[in-house]
Design an enzyme around this catalytic site. Structure first.
Site, PDB file in Angstrom:
ATOM      1  N   LEU A  46       0.828  -1.200   0.000  1.00 32.02           N
ATOM      2  CA  LEU A  46       0.000   0.000   0.000  1.00 32.02           C
ATOM      3  C   LEU A  46       0.867   1.257   0.000  1.00 32.02           C
ATOM      4  O   LEU A  46       1.803   1.382   0.806  1.00 32.02           O
ATOM      5  CB  LEU A  46      -0.904  -0.007   1.237  1.00 32.02           C
ATOM      6  CG  LEU A  46      -1.994   1.053   1.319  1.00 32.02           C
ATOM      7  CD1 LEU A  46      -3.033   0.852   0.222  1.00 32.02           C
ATOM      8  CD2 LEU A  46      -2.661   1.014   2.699  1.00 32.02           C
ATOM      9  N   SER A 112       3.372  -6.805   2.198  1.00 28.19           N
ATOM     10  CA  SER A 112       2.197  -6.191   2.810  1.00 28.19           C
ATOM     11  C   SER A 112       0.941  -6.485   1.984  1.00 28.19           C
ATOM     12  O   SER A 112       0.641  -7.634   1.696  1.00 28.19           O
ATOM     13  CB  SER A 112       2.446  -4.687   2.984  1.00 28.19           C
ATOM     14  OG  SER A 112       1.507  -4.113   3.861  1.00 28.19           O
ATOM     15  N   GLN A 113       0.220  -5.441   1.558  1.00 31.23           N
ATOM     16  CA  GLN A 113      -0.976  -5.659   0.755  1.00 31.23           C
ATOM     17  C   GLN A 113      -0.668  -6.486  -0.492  1.00 31.23           C
ATOM     18  O   GLN A 113      -1.500  -7.268  -0.961  1.00 31.23           O
ATOM     19  CB  GLN A 113      -1.579  -4.299   0.370  1.00 31.23           C
ATOM     20  CG  GLN A 113      -2.799  -4.384  -0.522  1.00 31.23           C
ATOM     21  CD  GLN A 113      -3.375  -3.016  -0.831  1.00 31.23           C
ATOM     22  OE1 GLN A 113      -4.091  -2.433  -0.003  1.00 31.23           O
ATOM     23  NE2 GLN A 113      -3.078  -2.487  -2.010  1.00 31.23           N
ATOM     24  N   ASP A 229       6.104  -5.213  14.153  1.00 35.43           N
ATOM     25  CA  ASP A 229       5.719  -4.667  12.855  1.00 35.43           C
ATOM     26  C   ASP A 229       5.047  -3.296  12.989  1.00 35.43           C
ATOM     27  O   ASP A 229       5.367  -2.366  12.269  1.00 35.43           O
ATOM     28  CB  ASP A 229       4.794  -5.659  12.147  1.00 35.43           C
ATOM     29  CG  ASP A 229       4.338  -5.178  10.796  1.00 35.43           C
ATOM     30  OD1 ASP A 229       4.986  -5.519   9.798  1.00 35.43           O
ATOM     31  OD2 ASP A 229       3.317  -4.449  10.725  1.00 35.43           O
ATOM     32  N   HIS A 284       7.306  -2.157  10.180  1.00 38.50           N
ATOM     33  CA  HIS A 284       6.649  -2.557   8.934  1.00 38.50           C
ATOM     34  C   HIS A 284       7.368  -2.033   7.692  1.00 38.50           C
ATOM     35  O   HIS A 284       7.496  -2.752   6.702  1.00 38.50           O
ATOM     36  CB  HIS A 284       5.197  -2.089   8.942  1.00 38.50           C
ATOM     37  CG  HIS A 284       4.390  -2.630   7.804  1.00 38.50           C
ATOM     38  ND1 HIS A 284       4.064  -3.967   7.698  1.00 38.50           N
ATOM     39  CD2 HIS A 284       3.865  -2.037   6.704  1.00 38.50           C
ATOM     40  CE1 HIS A 284       3.365  -4.174   6.600  1.00 38.50           C
ATOM     41  NE2 HIS A 284       3.235  -3.016   5.969  1.00 38.50           N
TER      42      HIS A 284
END
Length: 303
Positions: A46, A112-113, A229, A284
Site C-alpha cells: 500500500l 504487505s498488501q 511490525d 513494517h
C-alpha cells in the site's frame, strides 16, 4: 663451436593445450555464482512504488548475481487503494509473460498488501509456475487495527466502527476494506467481503475448487512477519493467525480455513511446503531493506 639459436617457438601441441592450462590457473568460481537462478518478481504494498525495493534489489544482485529481478511498477502510491480484484488483473497481465519465459519457474516476493494480491494471483492463474511465494509481512488473514493509513483515509472512524464503511458496497471500492476483518462482525464480513472471504474459501463460489487446485501448484509458501511490525494487526495475520470474537489470537492451525483446508493451507503444511520465519525488532516499513532479514528468511529460498 658456438651454436646459434633463434627465438624459441612453442610446439603446436603446446598451443592446443594452452587454453586448458589457463583455465586451471584461474580462481574457482563459487558454486552459487555459477548457478542459474529463477527470475524473481516483486509486488509492492500500500502506497509503495518500485523505488522502495532498491535495497532488496541490491541484496539479490549481490548474493545471486545474474538473477533477473522485476519490481512491478503498477498501482503505485494512491493507486494502490484501487479495488484488489482490479489490481490482481493488472498484475496478472504483467507477470504472465515473465512466467512464460521462465519454464523452470519463478519466485514471488510480495510485501504487505501485495501479499494478498499475489495469493489471489496463485488462485486465479491456472498455469502459474511459482516455486517460492514469499509473503513479506502481509495481512493474510486480514487486518483489524488502527493505523496511520486508516486514520488518513477514514479520519472519523475507528476500528470498532469501520465495518460500517468497509462492509458497504462503497467501502469495498477501497483496497484496505477488501481485507478488513472485524472479528466482532463475522457475518457481515462473510457476506460483504468481495475479496478476502473469497480467496480464503470462507464463502461459497463457483471457482472455489479450481482456485484451490491452482494455489496448490506453488512449490513453497514462505511466511515472514514479527511482533514489532506496528501495522499488521494482529501481527500473527502474517502467519494466518487471527483474532477470535474475544480478540484472542488463534494460530493458523486453529483457524477454520486451515481445519477445513478451504484453499489448501493444511495440504501445503502436510507436504512440508510452508516455512514460517518470525523476526522481532523490525518495523513494517523496514522489512524489504533489512539485510539480516533478507539473509535469514528470503535468500535461502531464491533457488
Amino acid at each position: 663451436m658456438v651454436e646459434l639459436r633463434g627465438p624459441w617457438l612453442p610446439s603446436a601441441g603446446f598451443l592446443l593445450l594452452l587454453p586448458f592450462l589457463l583455465l586451471l590457473l584461474l580462481p574457482a568460481v563459487p558454486a552459487h555464482h555459477r548457478a542459474s537462478y529463477k527470475p524473481v518478481i516483486v509486488v509492492h504494498g500500500l502506497f509503495d512504488s518500485s523505488y522502495s525495493f532498491r535495497h532488496l534489489l541490491e541484496y539479490i544482485n549481490e548474493t545471486h548475481p545474474g538473477t533477473v529481478v522485476t519490481v512491478l511498477d503498477l498501482f503505485d502510491g494512491r493507486e494502490s487503494l484501487r479495488p484488489l480484484w482490479e489490481q490482481v488483473q493488472g498484475f496478472r497481465e504483467a507477470v504472465a509473460p515473465i512466467m512464460a519465459k521462465a519454464p523452470q519457474g519463478v519466485h514471488l516476493i510480495c510485501y504487505s498488501q501485495g501479499g494478498l494480491v499475489c495469493r489471489a494471483l496463485l488462485s486465479v492463474m491456472d498455469e502459474h509456475n511459482v516455486d517460492s511465494f514469499i509473503s513479506l509481512s502481509s495481512p493474510q488473514m486480514g487486518q483489524y487495527g488502527d493505523t496511520d493509513y486508516l486514520k488518513w483515509l477514514f479520519p472519523t472512524s475507528m476500528r470498532s466502527n469501520l465495518y460500517r464503511i468497509c462492509y458497504s458496497p462503497w467501502g469495498q471500492e477501497f483496497s484496505i476494506c477488501n481485507y478488513w476483518h472485524d472479528p466482532h462482525h463475522d457475518d457481515l464480513y462473510l457476506n460483504a467481503s468481495s475479496f478476502l472471504a473469497l480467496i480464503n474459501g470462507e464463502r461459497d463460489h463457483p471457482n472455489a475448487t479450481a482456485w484451490r487446485k491452482n494455489f496448490l501448484r506453488v512449490g513453497r509458501l514462505v511466511l515472514i512477519g514479527g511482533p514489532d511490525d506496528g501495522v499488521i494487526t494482529p501481527w500473527q495475520s502474517s502467519f494466518f493467525g487471527f483474532y477470535d470474537a474475544n480478540e484472542t489470537v488463534l494460530e493458523m492451525e486453529e483457524q477454520l480455513v486451515y481445519l477445513r483446508d478451504s484453499f489448501g493451507l493444511k495440504t501445503l503444511l502436510a507436504r512440508g511446503a510452508i516455512v514460517r520465519c518470525p523476526m522481532a525488532g523490525i518495523a513494517h516499513t523496514a522489512w524489504h531493506s533489512n539485510r539480516t532479514l533478507y539473509e535469514t528468511c528470503i535468500e535461502p529460498w531464491l533457488s
